[in-house]
Design an enzyme around this catalytic site. Sequence first.
Site, mmCIF file in Angstrom:
data_model
loop_
_atom_site.group_PDB
_atom_site.id
_atom_site.type_symbol
_atom_site.label_atom_id
_atom_site.label_comp_id
_atom_site.label_asym_id
_atom_site.label_seq_id
_atom_site.Cartn_x
_atom_site.Cartn_y
_atom_site.Cartn_z
ATOM 1 N N GLY A 7 -5.975 -7.121 6.456
ATOM 2 C CA GLY A 7 -5.183 -6.092 5.770
ATOM 3 C C GLY A 7 -3.919 -5.819 6.564
ATOM 4 N N ALA A 10 -0.066 -0.270 6.189
ATOM 5 C CA ALA A 10 0.487 0.576 7.249
ATOM 6 C C ALA A 10 -0.365 0.520 8.528
ATOM 7 C CB ALA A 10 0.609 2.005 6.743
ATOM 8 N N ARG A 31 -5.099 -10.722 1.513
ATOM 9 C CA ARG A 31 -5.963 -11.030 0.369
ATOM 10 C C ARG A 31 -5.429 -12.252 -0.386
ATOM 11 N NH1 ARG A 31 -6.979 -7.110 -4.380
ATOM 12 N NH2 ARG A 31 -5.031 -6.283 -3.599
ATOM 13 N N LYS A 176 -14.453 13.398 9.057
ATOM 14 C CA LYS A 176 -13.299 12.857 8.320
ATOM 15 C C LYS A 176 -13.612 12.827 6.819
ATOM 16 C CE LYS A 176 -9.213 10.845 7.865
ATOM 17 N NZ LYS A 176 -8.725 9.526 8.019
HETATM 18 O O1 KPL Z 1 -6.697 10.779 5.501
HETATM 19 C C1 KPL Z 1 -5.880 11.352 4.837
HETATM 20 C C2 KPL Z 1 -5.417 10.668 3.607
HETATM 21 O O2 KPL Z 1 -4.389 10.996 3.045
HETATM 22 O O3 KPL Z 1 -6.137 9.735 3.211
HETATM 23 C C3 KPL Z 1 -5.430 12.761 5.198
HETATM 24 C C4 KPL Z 1 -6.100 13.179 6.483
HETATM 25 C C5 KPL Z 1 -5.822 13.697 4.098
HETATM 26 C C6 KPL Z 1 -3.967 12.838 5.481
HETATM 27 O O4 KPL Z 1 -3.148 12.739 4.364
#
Ligand code: KPL
Length: 304
Positions: A7, A10, A31, A176
Amino acid sequence: MKITVLGCGALGQLWLAALDRQGHEVQGWLRVPQPWCSVNVINTDGSVVNKTFIANDPLFLSQCDLLLVTVKAWQVSGAVKNLQSLLPPDCPILLLHNGMGTLEELKGLTQPLLRGVTTHAAKQDGTVILHVAGGITHIGPGSADSAALSELAVTLHQALPDVAWHTNVLSACWQKLAVNCVINPLSALHGCLNGELIAWPEQITLLCEEVAAVMTREGLHTSADQLQEYIYTVIASTALNVSSMLQDIRSQRRTEIEYITGYLLQRARAQGIAVPENARLYELIKRKEQDYERERIGAGLPGT
Ligand code: KPL
Protein backbone atom coordinates in the site's frame (compact mmCIF):
# COMPACT_ATOMS: atom_id res chain seq x y z
CA MET A 1 16.54 -4.84 6.94
CA LYS A 2 14.69 -5.65 3.73
CA ILE A 3 11.15 -4.34 3.98
CA THR A 4 8.14 -4.40 1.65
CA VAL A 5 5.45 -1.81 2.29
CA LEU A 6 2.07 -3.02 1.04
CA GLY A 7 0.00 0.00 0.00
CA CYS A 8 1.57 3.27 -1.10
CA GLY A 9 -1.02 5.76 0.20
CA ALA A 10 -0.30 8.42 2.80
CA LEU A 11 0.84 6.07 5.59
CA GLY A 12 2.71 3.74 3.21
CA GLN A 13 4.69 6.62 1.72
CA LEU A 14 5.57 7.97 5.19
CA TRP A 15 7.02 4.59 6.14
CA LEU A 16 8.84 4.09 2.82
CA ALA A 17 10.52 7.50 3.18
CA ALA A 18 11.39 7.00 6.86
CA LEU A 19 12.75 3.45 6.49
CA ASP A 20 14.83 4.40 3.45
CA ARG A 21 16.30 7.38 5.35
CA GLN A 22 17.32 4.96 8.10
CA GLY A 23 19.28 2.84 5.58
CA HIS A 24 16.81 -0.02 5.14
CA GLU A 25 16.26 -1.59 1.71
CA VAL A 26 12.62 -0.93 0.82
CA GLN A 27 10.14 -1.62 -1.92
CA GLY A 28 6.50 -0.69 -2.38
CA TRP A 29 3.74 -3.13 -3.31
CA LEU A 30 0.73 -1.84 -5.24
CA ARG A 31 -2.60 -3.51 -5.93
CA VAL A 32 -2.24 -2.76 -9.63
CA PRO A 33 1.32 -4.04 -10.23
CA GLN A 34 3.89 -1.45 -11.24
CA PRO A 35 7.69 -1.70 -11.38
CA TRP A 36 8.15 1.60 -9.48
CA CYS A 37 6.37 3.68 -6.89
CA SER A 38 6.83 7.39 -6.28
CA VAL A 39 7.17 8.79 -2.80
CA ASN A 40 6.50 12.48 -2.40
CA VAL A 41 6.38 13.49 1.26
CA ILE A 42 6.62 16.80 3.09
CA ASN A 43 7.81 16.01 6.62
CA THR A 44 6.59 17.78 9.77
CA ASP A 45 9.84 19.87 9.75
CA GLY A 46 9.15 21.01 6.17
CA SER A 47 11.84 18.80 4.56
CA VAL A 48 10.82 17.13 1.30
CA VAL A 49 11.34 13.54 0.16
CA ASN A 50 10.86 12.98 -3.54
CA LYS A 51 12.07 9.51 -4.51
CA THR A 52 11.19 6.54 -6.63
CA PHE A 53 11.42 3.03 -5.18
CA ILE A 54 11.13 -0.34 -6.82
CA ALA A 55 7.73 -1.98 -6.52
CA ASN A 56 6.08 -5.39 -6.90
CA ASP A 57 9.37 -7.29 -7.21
CA PRO A 58 8.66 -10.94 -6.23
CA LEU A 59 12.38 -11.71 -5.70
CA PHE A 60 12.69 -8.84 -3.20
CA LEU A 61 9.51 -10.09 -1.50
CA SER A 62 10.92 -13.61 -1.18
CA GLN A 63 13.93 -12.20 0.73
CA CYS A 64 11.98 -9.83 2.99
CA ASP A 65 12.53 -9.40 6.75
CA LEU A 66 9.24 -7.57 7.22
CA LEU A 67 5.96 -6.96 5.36
CA LEU A 68 4.40 -3.70 6.53
CA VAL A 69 0.71 -3.60 5.58
CA THR A 70 -0.77 -0.09 5.25
CA VAL A 71 -3.81 -0.75 3.03
CA LYS A 72 -7.41 -0.15 4.19
CA ALA A 73 -8.87 -2.76 6.55
CA TRP A 74 -11.16 -4.29 3.91
CA GLN A 75 -8.20 -4.83 1.55
CA VAL A 76 -5.92 -6.48 4.15
CA SER A 77 -6.81 -10.17 4.13
CA GLY A 78 -7.14 -10.45 0.33
CA ALA A 79 -3.84 -8.64 -0.27
CA VAL A 80 -1.90 -10.54 2.42
CA LYS A 81 -3.26 -13.95 1.36
CA ASN A 82 -2.14 -13.18 -2.21
CA LEU A 83 1.44 -12.56 -1.04
CA GLN A 84 1.87 -15.13 1.69
CA SER A 85 3.21 -17.94 -0.51
CA LEU A 86 5.90 -15.59 -1.89
CA LEU A 87 7.09 -14.47 1.56
CA PRO A 88 9.68 -16.33 3.67
CA PRO A 89 7.75 -18.46 6.21
CA ASP A 90 9.33 -16.57 9.14
CA CYS A 91 8.81 -13.05 7.74
CA PRO A 92 6.75 -11.01 10.23
CA ILE A 93 3.66 -9.26 8.85
CA LEU A 94 2.69 -6.03 10.61
CA LEU A 95 -0.88 -4.79 10.06
CA LEU A 96 -1.41 -1.03 10.50
CA HIS A 97 -4.98 0.04 9.81
CA ASN A 98 -8.13 1.49 11.36
CA GLY A 99 -10.65 -0.99 12.70
CA MET A 100 -10.40 -4.61 13.86
CA GLY A 101 -11.27 -8.08 12.57
CA THR A 102 -8.46 -8.71 10.10
CA LEU A 103 -6.52 -10.94 12.53
CA GLU A 104 -9.51 -13.27 12.61
CA GLU A 105 -9.58 -13.29 8.77
CA LEU A 106 -5.87 -14.18 8.64
CA LYS A 107 -5.95 -17.01 11.22
CA GLY A 108 -3.75 -19.95 10.25
CA LEU A 109 -1.18 -17.92 8.30
CA THR A 110 2.34 -19.42 8.33
CA GLN A 111 4.08 -16.08 8.98
CA PRO A 112 3.99 -14.41 12.42
CA LEU A 113 1.43 -11.61 12.59
CA LEU A 114 1.77 -8.29 14.38
CA ARG A 115 -0.94 -5.72 14.91
CA GLY A 116 -0.65 -1.98 15.35
CA VAL A 117 -2.43 1.36 15.39
CA THR A 118 -0.99 4.78 14.80
CA THR A 119 -1.78 8.36 15.72
CA HIS A 120 0.47 9.85 13.02
CA ALA A 121 -1.53 12.23 10.85
CA ALA A 122 -0.79 12.34 7.12
CA LYS A 123 -2.93 13.53 4.26
CA GLN A 124 -2.82 13.61 0.50
CA ASP A 125 -2.65 17.09 -0.98
CA GLY A 126 -2.73 16.64 -4.76
CA THR A 127 0.27 14.44 -5.52
CA VAL A 128 2.02 15.25 -2.22
CA ILE A 129 1.69 13.55 1.17
CA LEU A 130 1.75 16.04 4.03
CA HIS A 131 2.95 14.58 7.33
CA VAL A 132 0.67 16.85 9.33
CA ALA A 133 1.57 15.69 12.84
CA GLY A 134 3.86 13.15 14.46
CA GLY A 135 2.33 10.50 16.67
CA ILE A 136 2.77 7.13 18.31
CA THR A 137 2.54 3.75 16.62
CA HIS A 138 1.55 1.06 19.12
CA ILE A 139 2.47 -2.45 18.00
CA GLY A 140 2.35 -5.92 19.51
CA PRO A 141 1.74 -9.60 18.83
CA GLY A 142 -1.21 -10.57 16.66
CA SER A 143 -0.46 -14.31 16.83
CA ALA A 144 1.15 -16.57 19.42
CA ASP A 145 4.40 -16.92 17.42
CA SER A 146 5.08 -13.16 17.28
CA ALA A 147 5.46 -12.47 21.02
CA ALA A 148 9.28 -12.44 20.78
CA LEU A 149 9.44 -9.80 18.05
CA SER A 150 9.69 -6.74 20.30
CA GLU A 151 13.05 -5.80 18.70
CA LEU A 152 11.05 -4.74 15.65
CA ALA A 153 9.63 -1.86 17.66
CA VAL A 154 13.19 -0.58 18.25
CA THR A 155 14.01 -0.72 14.52
CA LEU A 156 10.76 0.98 13.53
CA HIS A 157 11.14 3.60 16.29
CA GLN A 158 14.52 4.64 14.86
CA ALA A 159 12.86 5.25 11.49
CA LEU A 160 9.54 6.90 12.42
CA PRO A 161 9.25 7.64 16.14
CA ASP A 162 7.45 6.98 18.41
CA VAL A 163 6.91 3.24 18.25
CA ALA A 164 5.83 1.47 21.45
CA TRP A 165 5.80 -2.29 21.96
CA HIS A 166 2.87 -3.75 23.92
CA THR A 167 2.73 -7.36 25.06
CA ASN A 168 -1.03 -6.86 25.01
CA VAL A 169 -1.70 -4.50 22.10
CA LEU A 170 -5.43 -5.25 22.14
CA SER A 171 -6.10 -2.48 24.59
CA ALA A 172 -4.48 0.16 22.28
CA CYS A 173 -6.44 -1.28 19.35
CA TRP A 174 -9.75 -1.03 21.21
CA GLN A 175 -8.94 2.51 22.33
CA LYS A 176 -8.41 3.49 18.67
CA LEU A 177 -11.53 1.54 17.67
CA ALA A 178 -13.55 3.57 20.19
CA VAL A 179 -12.22 6.82 18.67
CA ASN A 180 -13.06 5.63 15.16
CA CYS A 181 -16.55 4.38 16.20
CA VAL A 182 -17.39 7.91 17.33
CA ILE A 183 -15.49 10.34 15.09
CA ASN A 184 -15.59 8.53 11.75
CA PRO A 185 -19.31 7.79 11.22
CA LEU A 186 -20.44 10.98 12.98
CA SER A 187 -18.20 13.23 10.87
CA ALA A 188 -19.17 11.32 7.71
CA LEU A 189 -22.89 11.72 8.41
CA HIS A 190 -22.77 15.36 9.52
CA GLY A 191 -20.28 16.15 6.73
CA CYS A 192 -18.07 18.09 9.13
CA LEU A 193 -14.47 18.46 10.30
CA ASN A 194 -13.50 16.45 13.38
CA GLY A 195 -13.43 19.62 15.52
CA GLU A 196 -17.02 20.51 14.61
CA LEU A 197 -18.29 17.33 16.28
CA ILE A 198 -18.48 19.14 19.62
CA ALA A 199 -21.89 20.36 18.35
CA TRP A 200 -23.31 16.83 18.95
CA PRO A 201 -22.44 16.06 22.62
CA GLU A 202 -25.51 13.87 23.28
CA GLN A 203 -24.68 11.57 20.38
CA ILE A 204 -21.04 11.34 21.51
CA THR A 205 -22.17 10.43 25.04
CA LEU A 206 -24.52 7.72 23.77
CA LEU A 207 -21.87 6.18 21.52
CA CYS A 208 -19.26 6.21 24.31
CA GLU A 209 -21.66 4.49 26.73
CA GLU A 210 -22.32 1.70 24.24
CA VAL A 211 -18.65 1.24 23.26
CA ALA A 212 -17.56 1.24 26.93
CA ALA A 213 -20.14 -1.47 27.74
CA VAL A 214 -18.76 -3.74 24.99
CA MET A 215 -15.14 -3.04 25.90
CA THR A 216 -15.79 -3.81 29.56
CA ARG A 217 -17.42 -7.13 28.65
CA GLU A 218 -14.36 -7.87 26.46
CA GLY A 219 -12.22 -7.56 29.61
CA LEU A 220 -10.80 -4.08 29.01
CA HIS A 221 -10.57 -1.56 31.81
CA THR A 222 -12.46 1.53 30.72
CA SER A 223 -15.58 3.58 31.37
CA ALA A 224 -17.86 5.81 29.29
CA ASP A 225 -16.40 8.90 31.03
CA GLN A 226 -12.81 7.85 30.35
CA LEU A 227 -13.56 7.13 26.68
CA GLN A 228 -15.42 10.39 26.30
CA GLU A 229 -12.56 12.39 27.82
CA TYR A 230 -10.07 10.71 25.48
CA ILE A 231 -12.28 11.17 22.40
CA TYR A 232 -12.66 14.90 23.12
CA THR A 233 -8.84 15.22 23.27
CA VAL A 234 -8.62 13.49 19.86
CA ILE A 235 -11.39 15.76 18.49
CA ALA A 236 -9.38 18.78 19.67
CA SER A 237 -6.00 17.54 18.41
CA THR A 238 -7.44 16.59 14.99
CA ALA A 239 -9.91 19.50 14.85
CA LEU A 240 -9.03 20.46 11.27
CA ASN A 241 -8.97 16.87 9.95
CA VAL A 242 -11.42 15.52 7.44
CA SER A 243 -11.82 12.00 8.89
CA SER A 244 -10.86 9.09 6.66
CA MET A 245 -14.52 7.98 6.49
CA LEU A 246 -15.74 11.39 5.36
CA GLN A 247 -12.96 11.40 2.73
CA ASP A 248 -14.09 7.96 1.55
CA ILE A 249 -17.75 9.01 1.39
CA ARG A 250 -16.90 12.20 -0.49
CA SER A 251 -14.84 10.22 -3.02
CA GLN A 252 -17.56 7.53 -3.20
CA ARG A 253 -15.12 4.84 -2.07
CA ARG A 254 -15.82 1.85 0.14
CA THR A 255 -15.42 2.90 3.81
CA GLU A 256 -13.93 0.94 6.73
CA ILE A 257 -17.32 0.84 8.54
CA GLU A 258 -17.42 -3.01 8.49
CA TYR A 259 -14.17 -3.12 10.46
CA ILE A 260 -14.97 -0.20 12.79
CA THR A 261 -18.65 -0.08 13.86
CA GLY A 262 -19.26 -3.45 12.17
CA TYR A 263 -16.65 -5.09 14.43
CA LEU A 264 -18.16 -3.44 17.51
CA LEU A 265 -21.64 -4.73 16.54
CA GLN A 266 -20.24 -8.22 16.04
CA ARG A 267 -18.64 -8.24 19.52
CA ALA A 268 -21.79 -6.68 21.06
CA ARG A 269 -23.91 -9.44 19.51
CA ALA A 270 -21.55 -12.12 20.84
CA GLN A 271 -21.77 -10.56 24.33
CA GLY A 272 -25.53 -10.02 24.22
CA ILE A 273 -25.26 -6.24 24.57
CA ALA A 274 -27.57 -3.78 22.79
CA VAL A 275 -25.80 -0.94 20.96
CA PRO A 276 -28.68 0.83 19.14
CA GLU A 277 -26.95 4.15 18.38
CA ASN A 278 -23.91 2.42 16.86
CA ALA A 279 -26.26 0.11 14.91
CA ARG A 280 -28.14 3.15 13.58
CA LEU A 281 -24.93 4.87 12.40
CA TYR A 282 -23.74 1.62 10.82
CA GLU A 283 -26.96 1.36 8.78
CA LEU A 284 -26.78 4.99 7.68
CA ILE A 285 -23.19 4.66 6.44
CA LYS A 286 -23.96 1.36 4.69
CA ARG A 287 -26.92 3.03 2.99
CA LYS A 288 -24.69 5.86 1.72
CA GLU A 289 -22.19 3.30 0.35
CA GLN A 290 -24.98 1.30 -1.31
CA ASP A 291 -26.47 4.44 -2.88
CA TYR A 292 -23.32 5.36 -4.73
CA GLU A 293 -22.51 1.74 -5.53
CA ARG A 294 -25.93 1.45 -7.17
CA GLU A 295 -25.33 4.69 -9.10
CA ARG A 296 -21.98 3.34 -10.33
CA ILE A 297 -23.51 0.09 -11.50
CA GLY A 298 -26.36 2.06 -13.15
CA ALA A 299 -23.77 4.19 -14.98
CA GLY A 300 -21.91 1.05 -16.10
CA LEU A 301 -18.84 1.89 -13.97
CA PRO A 302 -16.80 -0.75 -12.09
CA GLY A 303 -17.52 -1.20 -8.35
CA THR A 304 -15.19 0.27 -5.67
O1 KPL B 1 -8.21 7.82 12.59
C1 KPL B 1 -8.83 8.80 12.26
C2 KPL B 1 -9.46 8.78 10.92
O2 KPL B 1 -9.82 9.80 10.37
O3 KPL B 1 -9.56 7.65 10.39
C3 KPL B 1 -9.04 9.95 13.23
C4 KPL B 1 -8.30 9.66 14.51
C5 KPL B 1 -10.50 10.09 13.52
C6 KPL B 1 -8.46 11.23 12.74
O4 KPL B 1 -9.16 11.83 11.70
